[in-house]
Design a protein around this motif. Structure first.
Motif, short mmCIF file in Angstrom:
data_model
loop_
_atom_site.label_atom_id
_atom_site.label_comp_id
_atom_site.label_asym_id
_atom_site.label_seq_id
_atom_site.Cartn_x
_atom_site.Cartn_y
_atom_site.Cartn_z
N TRP A 14 24.04 24.02 -21.09
CA TRP A 14 24.81 22.85 -21.50
C TRP A 14 26.13 23.28 -22.12
O TRP A 14 26.21 24.29 -22.82
N ASN B 202 29.72 21.22 -24.17
CA ASN B 202 30.52 20.04 -24.49
C ASN B 202 31.86 20.50 -25.05
O ASN B 202 32.57 21.25 -24.37
N ASN C 279 23.67 13.53 -21.61
CA ASN C 279 22.46 14.33 -21.42
C ASN C 279 21.69 13.97 -20.16
O ASN C 279 20.72 14.66 -19.81
N ASN D 122 19.87 22.84 -21.14
CA ASN D 122 20.98 22.07 -20.57
C ASN D 122 21.06 20.65 -21.12
O ASN D 122 21.51 19.73 -20.44
N VAL D 123 20.63 20.48 -22.38
CA VAL D 123 20.89 19.27 -23.14
C VAL D 123 21.51 19.67 -24.47
O VAL D 123 21.46 20.84 -24.87
N HIS D 124 22.09 18.70 -25.17
CA HIS D 124 22.80 18.98 -26.42
C HIS D 124 21.82 19.42 -27.51
O HIS D 124 20.97 18.64 -27.96
N ARG E 36 24.81 21.57 -17.06
CA ARG E 36 25.16 20.17 -17.31
C ARG E 36 26.48 20.11 -18.08
O ARG E 36 26.62 20.70 -19.12
N SER E 37 27.42 19.39 -17.49
CA SER E 37 28.76 19.07 -18.00
C SER E 37 29.81 20.07 -17.53
O SER E 37 29.64 21.29 -17.72
#
Length: 505
Positions: A23, A25, A316, A48-50, A324-325
């Motif tokens: 992940w 951001n 997410n 791969n999530v916050h 992810r992102s």
């Protein structure tokens, strides 16, 4: 550039940076040093999530091809490593350098974990690097600036040289107060409060990730005049409350005397007026450009900015794996005079298309319905100039299916000088209820013509128009086979005076 490596990575971008399998951001610590651009960013090294916020790291020599590096600053049981910035301490004011070499100094937010000495607070801390930004050592005296606040974060530090003296300046936020706080330091370790800006203009969500920088001011003809004529730009990101929903960024233009920033572009003092939302200075009118900040130490006076290409409403849940992102394209920002007032203009950095040439060019296409162009690739630069006719609406559809069942519709409505980007039929839209949407932006073309530069990638569309005064950035998740470009007019005619299609991957 990144490459699609498997069916699981259908949407991995070719033009934009994304992690290999984790992940990301907010961009952090953007700096140019010894011929290398360093992109640090909020990263979860373990998924791969916050979560587990640390600083990831990627490098580039051309702003186009990025190489992922090992995690730079890792979270631990004491702190998560939230957003911040990096400076090249040329004169070793911090004392972290040795043998005459300038250290890199990271100023970041410590989000202190439960059980730590400062638990529940966010404060500003330091780390230093003596090897050009690849390995980092945390300062033993952290944190160096605290307000004992749970929402004091995102320090952007730069070197001020002006009538008030020569020193470091930090811009940070009290997120829930809609306030940017300015501090000064001689050594990056000891900080003194200067002033506060805000609330102003957009306050529909918390303020995050500020930036403050100086740009040359052009004259009415667009030329850069006296080198001493400048304005300062304060950017601050906001979540939610964007002009088309969710995360967004805004900017103010004004003066900074080394102590106080005074805006000359404020529309609303205090809390926002929803009826005047369209008058505010938005960095981007799309749903997916957030936490944008600029690089430090870039040569030749270039001001380069990059943002996180996602939106906290659905960040997410976007359908990518194992990463992810992505990040946005890097943009060069400048000031332009419009109706006697300075506004921020943004253009993709020239390096992206330095070696590209159009694969197909057309001119004088009279539109009365749909004109479809087959045979392109999923990754393209589309440049189009339209002249209005009798149609109330005209424009393009990108990443379209051959049968017209899928595509992202980019429309111009000249009666209202309105640009819209409609992704309600753009592909996979069912992963979150907030994703399917239509974003709108106001245009004021000086010549009565509408010129668009559209960068299309495997999972995104970035639209630049009005000489860079208006940008719209949107994630999309189309079928890989949907690569058609269509021109259209609805309810009448329009003319595509020129159309250039350039395959970029």
């Amino acid at each position: 550039m990144n490459t699609v490596t498997s069916t699981l990575e259908t949407y991995r971008p070719a033009l934009h940076y994304a992690c290999k399998d984790t992940w990301l951001n907010d961009p952090n610590g953007l700096v140019f040093h010894d011929g290398v651009y360093h992109l640090y960013y909020q990263n979860n090294p373990y998924g791969n999530v916050h979560s587990n916020m640390s600083w990831g790291h990627a490098t580039s020599t051309d702003l186009v091809s990025w190489e992922e590096q090992p995690v730079a600053i890792l979270c631990d049981e004491t702190e998560q490593i939230f957003s911040g910035s990096i400076v090249v301490d040329h004169h070793n004011t911090s004392g972290f350098g040795e043998s005459g070499a300038a250290p890199l100094v990271a100023v970041y937010t410590s989000a202190f974990q439960p059980g730590s000495a400062h638990q529940g607070t966010q404060a500003q801390s330091l780390a230093w690097s003596r090897d050009g930004g690849y390995t980092w050592t945390k300062y033993a005296g952290n944190p160096v600036l605290t307000r004992n606040s749970p929402e004091f974060r995102d320090p952007k530090v730069f070197r001020y040289e002006g009538p008030a003296g020569s020193y470091w300046v930090m811009a940070a936020v009290e997120a829930h107060d809609y306030a940017v706080l300015l501090y000064r330091s001689d050594d990056l370790r000891n900080w003194e409060y200067l002033s506060t800006f805000g609330p102003a203009n957009g306050t529909g969500g918390i303020w995050e990730c500020p930036d403050l920088f100086e740009l040359p001011l052009p004259d009415a003809s667009g030329e850069i005049g006296d080198a001493g004529t400048t304005r300062w730009v304060l950017t601050v990101n906001m979540n939610p409350g964007g002009p088309n929903g969710g995360s967004a960024g805004q900017y103010f233009v004004g003066h900074f005397d080394g102590v106080t920033f005074r805006s000359e572009s404020t529309v609303t003092e205090g809390m926002q007026d929803d009826a005047r939302l369209a008058e505010y200075g938005w960095l981007d009118w799309g749903r997916d450009y957030y936490a944008a900040v600029s690089f430090s130490n870039v040569p030749n006076g270039r001001r380069l900015m990059v943002g996180w290409m996602n939106n906290w409403q659905y960040a997410n849940q976007i359908p990518t794996s194992p990463w992810r992102s992505p990040m946005s394209l890097v943009r060069e920002v400048s000031l332009a005079m419009v109706d006697g007032r300075p506004r921020l203009a943004q253009h993709p950095v020239r390096e992206i298309t330095a070696t590209a040439a159009p694969d197909r060019s057309y001119s004088g296409l009279v539109l009365d319905g749909t004109h479809r162009f087959e045979g392109g690739t999923a990754v393209q630069l589309i440049e189009a100039t339209f002249a209005p006719g009798t149609a109330p609406e005209f424009g393009l559809v990108v990443r379209g299916a051959g049968d017209g069942s899928e595509g992202t519709r980019i429309s111009i409505r000249p009666d209202g000088n309105l640009l819209t980007v409609d992704r309600t039929a753009s592909g996979d839209i069912g992963f979150h209820e907030s994703f399917a949407s239509v974003s709108s932006a106001l245009l004021k073309p000086a010549t009565g013509r509408y010129s668009l530069r559209i960068f299309v990638d495997h999972c995104s569309v970035e639209v630049f128009t009005d000489d860079g005064l208006v940008t719209v950035t949107e994630l999309i998740f189309p079928n890989p086979a949907s690569t058609c470009v269509s021109l259209f007019s609805a309810g009448g005619t329009a003319t595509a005076e020129s159309l250039k299609l350039t395959n970029l991957a």
